[in-house]
Design an enzyme around this catalytic site. Structure first.
Site, PDB file in Angstrom:
ATOM      1  N   LYS A 166     121.062  30.859  43.642  1.00  0.00           N
ATOM      2  CA  LYS A 166     122.468  30.626  43.935  1.00  0.00           C
ATOM      3  C   LYS A 166     123.317  30.996  42.730  1.00  0.00           C
ATOM      4  O   LYS A 166     122.921  30.759  41.574  1.00  0.00           O
ATOM      5  CB  LYS A 166     122.693  29.150  44.282  1.00  0.00           C
ATOM      6  CG  LYS A 166     122.058  28.737  45.601  1.00  0.00           C
ATOM      7  CD  LYS A 166     122.690  29.468  46.760  1.00  0.00           C
ATOM      8  CE  LYS A 166     121.993  29.177  48.073  1.00  0.00           C
ATOM      9  NZ  LYS A 166     122.480  30.045  49.166  1.00  0.00           N
ATOM     10  N   ASP A 194     123.117  34.877  45.490  1.00  0.00           N
ATOM     11  CA  ASP A 194     123.881  34.496  46.695  1.00  0.00           C
ATOM     12  C   ASP A 194     125.003  33.556  46.264  1.00  0.00           C
ATOM     13  O   ASP A 194     124.738  32.485  45.724  1.00  0.00           O
ATOM     14  CB  ASP A 194     122.919  33.778  47.658  1.00  0.00           C
ATOM     15  CG  ASP A 194     123.589  33.362  48.954  1.00  0.00           C
ATOM     16  OD1 ASP A 194     124.782  33.660  49.146  1.00  0.00           O
ATOM     17  OD2 ASP A 194     122.895  32.739  49.790  1.00  0.00           O
ATOM     18  N   GLU A 220     124.495  38.562  47.732  1.00  0.00           N
ATOM     19  CA  GLU A 220     124.696  38.065  49.103  1.00  0.00           C
ATOM     20  C   GLU A 220     126.007  37.284  49.206  1.00  0.00           C
ATOM     21  O   GLU A 220     126.307  36.466  48.339  1.00  0.00           O
ATOM     22  CB  GLU A 220     123.507  37.174  49.450  1.00  0.00           C
ATOM     23  CG  GLU A 220     123.535  36.533  50.815  1.00  0.00           C
ATOM     24  CD  GLU A 220     122.196  35.886  51.149  1.00  0.00           C
ATOM     25  OE1 GLU A 220     121.137  36.434  50.765  1.00  0.00           O
ATOM     26  OE2 GLU A 220     122.198  34.813  51.789  1.00  0.00           O
ATOM     27  N   GLU A 246     125.244  36.221  57.600  1.00  0.00           N
ATOM     28  CA  GLU A 246     124.679  34.986  58.153  1.00  0.00           C
ATOM     29  C   GLU A 246     125.716  34.187  58.939  1.00  0.00           C
ATOM     30  O   GLU A 246     125.352  33.324  59.725  1.00  0.00           O
ATOM     31  CB  GLU A 246     124.040  34.135  57.048  1.00  0.00           C
ATOM     32  CG  GLU A 246     125.031  33.539  56.074  1.00  0.00           C
ATOM     33  CD  GLU A 246     124.344  32.731  54.979  1.00  0.00           C
ATOM     34  OE1 GLU A 246     123.735  33.359  54.100  1.00  0.00           O
ATOM     35  OE2 GLU A 246     124.411  31.504  55.009  1.00  0.00           O
ATOM     36  N   ASP A 269     121.259  35.479  61.468  1.00  0.00           N
ATOM     37  CA  ASP A 269     120.409  34.303  61.625  1.00  0.00           C
ATOM     38  C   ASP A 269     120.017  34.225  63.096  1.00  0.00           C
ATOM     39  O   ASP A 269     120.872  34.018  63.960  1.00  0.00           O
ATOM     40  CB  ASP A 269     121.146  33.025  61.197  1.00  0.00           C
ATOM     41  CG  ASP A 269     120.189  31.843  61.148  1.00  0.00           C
ATOM     42  OD1 ASP A 269     119.502  31.592  62.166  1.00  0.00           O
ATOM     43  OD2 ASP A 269     120.093  31.185  60.100  1.00  0.00           O
ATOM     44  N   HIS A 296     118.585  36.043  58.035  1.00  0.00           N
ATOM     45  CA  HIS A 296     118.823  34.767  57.355  1.00  0.00           C
ATOM     46  C   HIS A 296     118.002  33.700  58.063  1.00  0.00           C
ATOM     47  O   HIS A 296     117.872  33.712  59.282  1.00  0.00           O
ATOM     48  CB  HIS A 296     120.310  34.421  57.453  1.00  0.00           C
ATOM     49  CG  HIS A 296     120.666  33.059  56.951  1.00  0.00           C
ATOM     50  ND1 HIS A 296     120.792  31.954  57.780  1.00  0.00           N
ATOM     51  CD2 HIS A 296     120.920  32.616  55.705  1.00  0.00           C
ATOM     52  CE1 HIS A 296     121.124  30.900  57.049  1.00  0.00           C
ATOM     53  NE2 HIS A 296     121.207  31.264  55.788  1.00  0.00           N
ATOM     54  N   GLU A 329     113.311  35.781  54.560  1.00  0.00           N
ATOM     55  CA  GLU A 329     113.790  34.625  53.801  1.00  0.00           C
ATOM     56  C   GLU A 329     112.842  33.446  54.018  1.00  0.00           C
ATOM     57  O   GLU A 329     112.521  33.092  55.157  1.00  0.00           O
ATOM     58  CB  GLU A 329     115.214  34.243  54.238  1.00  0.00           C
ATOM     59  CG  GLU A 329     115.707  33.017  53.501  1.00  0.00           C
ATOM     60  CD  GLU A 329     117.219  32.900  53.428  1.00  0.00           C
ATOM     61  OE1 GLU A 329     117.898  33.410  54.338  1.00  0.00           O
ATOM     62  OE2 GLU A 329     117.705  32.297  52.448  1.00  0.00           O
TER      63      GLU A 329
HETATM   64 CA    CA Z   1     122.950  32.831  52.105  1.00  0.00          CA
END
Ligand code: CA
Length: 378
Positions: A166, A194, A220, A246, A269, A296, A329
């Protein structure tokens, strides 16, 4: 052959240690699960990604239109659900509810036909998938960078060939943590970042330029998902591939993203964007644009298994003798639901995932865990 019943559950697992990302803090994992039973006694499981209680209401609303339909007719069922919702919700929660039921329908169809889902989709395109560890969230601790480096090292020791961290704490903090993690894991592993759309365009450009030197696999959700033009502009200003999607729903949402030249990689997703049926259409659309697809996934073993079957069948453009690895993922953050609800669908070994050929989505479902985590009053 008929769909006999559709049951929905909201499950909750309180976390031992809460964690946060650029937007908010998580102290529990909550998910909506759906169980579809046919009059032949077969059962299929699905899940929806997003606010679980609202998705459950959507599932309960949609059930009335499809009970009694033939469970093998996954596309006909999908169309029926979509026609009943498109006037009100061409994006969002009702599409997640469709997704949950659609994933369950594919699992059920596979069980009835005694075939794995990837085979029903047209076959296996690869023997292994390369999972990337999703983790490296923020926690309230005095030495966050040290703690994240320890976690990154753990993923490296587990054999992961790639991991995603992150960012979104602030440009200066992000640069420092990215530098530390790259130093810790060395040059051989892929590292993605991300921000969960934490930044505006100017900040995203600034962060990208500063971390290009650390060989970043992709950036991301750099900016808010509404701003397709900003995604496209960022792509012209950094060598880091840009990923997103996503928060996008249906092929129509992805058409907007793709036609704006917004991303190098789309991340539908499966449990939100319209299920396996729609994710396949989105993948076909991406192939027209020559854009990579890496779904995702942030749910239980149902979502992970759906992603694994989807990726096993995924057509990758361009084809070549030595293709680049197909990423999946693989969330490693704390989640008792993910760890206990399903077993034995995918095997992680030497940094790669192999998928078995058990019917449907291939997992054994643990109904005891379902009842352990199900909220009784929902
Ligand atoms: Ca993400």
């Amino acid at each position: 052959m008929k769909i006999k019943s559709i049951e929905s559950f909201v499950l909750s697992d309180k976390l031992k240690e809460s964690f946060y990302f650029s937007q908010w803090e998580y102290s529990e994992r909550r998910i909506c699960i759906v169980k579809v039973t046919s009059d032949t006694g077969h059962v299929g499981w699905g899940e929806g990604y997003g606010p679980a209680g609202v998705i459950r209401a959507g599932i309960d609303h949609l059930s009335q239109f499809i009970i009694g339909m033939n469970p093998l007719e996954t596309e006909t069922i999908w169309e029926t659900m979509y026609r009943r919702t498109l006037d009100y919700a061409r994006r969002g929660i009702l599409v997640s509810a469709i997704s949950a039921i659609d994933v369950a329908m594919w699992d059920l169809k596979g069980k009835i036909m005694a075939q794995p889902v990837y085979l029903l989709m047209g076959g296996k395109k690869r023997e292994t998938i390369t999972p990337y560890a999703t983790g490296l969230y923020f926690t309230n601790c005095p030495n966050l960078a040290d703690k994240l480096c320890d976690e990154a090292l753990l993923y490296a020791k587990m054999g992961f060939k790639a991991m995603k961290m992150k960012v979104g704490l602030g440009i200066k903090e992000d640069i420092e943590i990215v530098r530390r993690i790259r130093e810790t894991i060395g040059e051989d592993l892929e590292l993605m970042v991300d921000s969960n759309h934490a930044y505006n365009l100017r900040e995203s450009v600034q962060l990208s330029k500063a971390i290009e030197q650390y060989n970043i696999g992709w950036f991301e959700e750099p900016v808010s998902p509404e701003f397709y033009n900003q995604y496209a502009e960022l792509r012209t200003k950094t060598s880091i591939p840009i990923a997103g999607g996503e928060c996008e729903y249906l092929r129509y949402g992805f058409q907007a993203l793709l036609s704006a030249n917004a991303v190098d990689i789309i991340q539908p997703d499966i449990c939100a964007t319209g299920g396996l049926s729609e994710a396949r259409r989105i993948a076909t659309l991406a192939s027209v644009y020559g854009v990579e697809v890496v779904p995702h996934s942030w749910g239980t073993g149902i979502a992970l298994s759906a992603a694994a079957h989807f990726i096993t069948n995924l057509e990758v453009v361009p084809g070549r003798m030595n293709p680049k690895p197909c990423f999946m993922e693989y969330d490693r953050s704390e989640n008792g639901l993910r760890d206990e609800l399903t077993h034995n669908s995918i095997v992680f070994e030497n940094g790669l995932i192999t998928l078995g050929d058990a019917p449907g989505l291939g997992f054994e479902f643990n109904e005891d865990a379902l009842h352990k985590y199900a909220l009784k009053d929902k």
